[in-house]
Design an enzyme around this catalytic site. Structure first.
Site, PDB file in Angstrom:
ATOM      1  N   ASP A   1       0.845  -1.203   0.000  1.00  0.00           N
ATOM      2  CA  ASP A   1       0.000   0.000   0.000  1.00  0.00           C
ATOM      3  C   ASP A   1       0.880   1.253   0.000  1.00  0.00           C
ATOM      4  O   ASP A   1       0.677   2.172  -0.824  1.00  0.00           O
ATOM      5  CB  ASP A   1      -0.879  -0.064   1.262  1.00  0.00           C
ATOM      6  CG  ASP A   1      -2.036   0.909   1.261  1.00  0.00           C
ATOM      7  OD1 ASP A   1      -2.253   1.587   0.240  1.00  0.00           O
ATOM      8  OD2 ASP A   1      -2.734   0.981   2.290  1.00  0.00           O
TER       9      ASP A   1
ATOM     10  N   TYR B   1      -0.962  -8.585   7.473  1.00  0.00           N
ATOM     11  CA  TYR B   1      -2.199  -9.248   7.912  1.00  0.00           C
ATOM     12  C   TYR B   1      -2.014 -10.744   8.210  1.00  0.00           C
ATOM     13  O   TYR B   1      -2.971 -11.417   8.602  1.00  0.00           O
ATOM     14  CB  TYR B   1      -3.329  -9.015   6.902  1.00  0.00           C
ATOM     15  CG  TYR B   1      -3.928  -7.618   6.960  1.00  0.00           C
ATOM     16  CD1 TYR B   1      -3.443  -6.649   7.838  1.00  0.00           C
ATOM     17  CD2 TYR B   1      -4.993  -7.262   6.134  1.00  0.00           C
ATOM     18  CE1 TYR B   1      -3.996  -5.372   7.891  1.00  0.00           C
ATOM     19  CE2 TYR B   1      -5.555  -5.984   6.188  1.00  0.00           C
ATOM     20  CZ  TYR B   1      -5.058  -5.048   7.068  1.00  0.00           C
ATOM     21  OH  TYR B   1      -5.608  -3.789   7.127  1.00  0.00           O
TER      22      TYR B   1
ATOM     23  N   SER C   1      -3.095 -10.000   1.886  1.00  0.00           N
ATOM     24  CA  SER C   1      -3.202 -10.413   3.307  1.00  0.00           C
ATOM     25  C   SER C   1      -2.005 -11.188   3.853  1.00  0.00           C
ATOM     26  O   SER C   1      -2.000 -11.521   5.032  1.00  0.00           O
ATOM     27  CB  SER C   1      -4.467 -11.267   3.573  1.00  0.00           C
ATOM     28  OG  SER C   1      -5.600 -10.455   3.725  1.00  0.00           O
ATOM     29  N   THR C   2      -0.997 -11.486   3.018  1.00  0.00           N
ATOM     30  CA  THR C   2       0.073 -12.366   3.517  1.00  0.00           C
ATOM     31  C   THR C   2       1.276 -11.611   4.087  1.00  0.00           C
ATOM     32  O   THR C   2       2.290 -12.226   4.403  1.00  0.00           O
ATOM     33  CB  THR C   2       0.546 -13.346   2.421  1.00  0.00           C
ATOM     34  OG1 THR C   2       1.160 -12.607   1.369  1.00  0.00           O
ATOM     35  CG2 THR C   2      -0.600 -14.175   1.886  1.00  0.00           C
ATOM     36  N   GLY C   3       1.149 -10.287   4.221  1.00  0.00           N
ATOM     37  CA  GLY C   3       2.214  -9.504   4.843  1.00  0.00           C
ATOM     38  C   GLY C   3       1.807  -9.150   6.266  1.00  0.00           C
ATOM     39  O   GLY C   3       1.693 -10.027   7.130  1.00  0.00           O
TER      40      GLY C   3
END
Ligand code: ADP
Length: 179
Positions: free
Chosen positions: A40, A127, A123-125
């Site tokens: 992001d 989160y 989502s795999t960082g």
């Protein structure tokens, strides 16, 4: 050799998604849509302040949904922002929510007639969704979209590390050839 080679529909690659020239790149955003860390932050830095200004007009995005903006200084024409689930151990519907993110992105891809889209590993960082669980969900949804959307020519997954790319490659091999 054909003059107009048909693009490989599903591509797994290692790199920086902010460098990808697709009709859209996907941002693993948070519900504020006002920027954050990880991919992001990288997208907002590369796109410039116009992206944040447009994001402010959207008033956030619930988890599992998606919103589309311009690409500003990115080589991509659009950014599709989606908010993945925070992994909480796997009993809070995280797998279903992750799948819904991909479907929400493809609803916008279809509505805007986009032909190429590049995804990070949602989502795999920060989160913390386990990569080995996320990869088969992502690949299943990407392949379903390629079957369902006739105008969609290419879907790329841009993995930040060689290790992540390996996990996706193994998941693709385990899923077998497209039916
Ligand atoms: P989330 O909060 O959804 O987990 P993160 O941005 O923390 O999102 O991580 C998602 C994935 O994006 C991680 O695998 C991370 O390594 C990767 N990533 C970070 N920066 C980039 C980038 N510039 N291009 C592609 N992937 C990236």
């Amino acid at each position: 050799m054909s003059q107009h080679p048909v693009p490989e529909p599903l591509v797994l690659t290692q790199g920086d998604i902010t460098r990808v020239a697709a009709d859209a790149i996907v941002n693993a955003a948070n519900t504020s849509l006002l920027g954050g860390g990880g991919v992001d932050g990288a997208i907002h830095r590369a796109a410039g302040p116009g992206l944040l200004a447009e994001c402010r007009t959207l008033h956030g995005c619930p988890t599992g949904e998606a919103r589309i903006t311009g690409g500003y200084h990115l080589p991509a024409r659009h950014v599709i922002h989606t908010v993945g689930p925070v992994w909480q151990g796997g009993h809070k519907g995280e797998r279903e929510t992750l799948a819904r993110c991909y479907r929400s992105v493809f609803e916008l891809v279809e509505r805007h007639g986009l032909r190429s889209v590049a995804f990070p590993s949602i989502s795999t960082g920060a989160y913390r969704f386990p990569l080995s669980e996320a990869a088969p969900i992502a690949l299943r949804e990407l392949r379903a979209a390629l079957v369902r959307l006739p105008r969609l020519e290419q879907v790329t997954v841009v993995l930040f590390s060689a290790e992540d790319l390996d996990v996706y490659r193994q998941a693709l091999a385990a899923a077998g050839a497209p039916s």
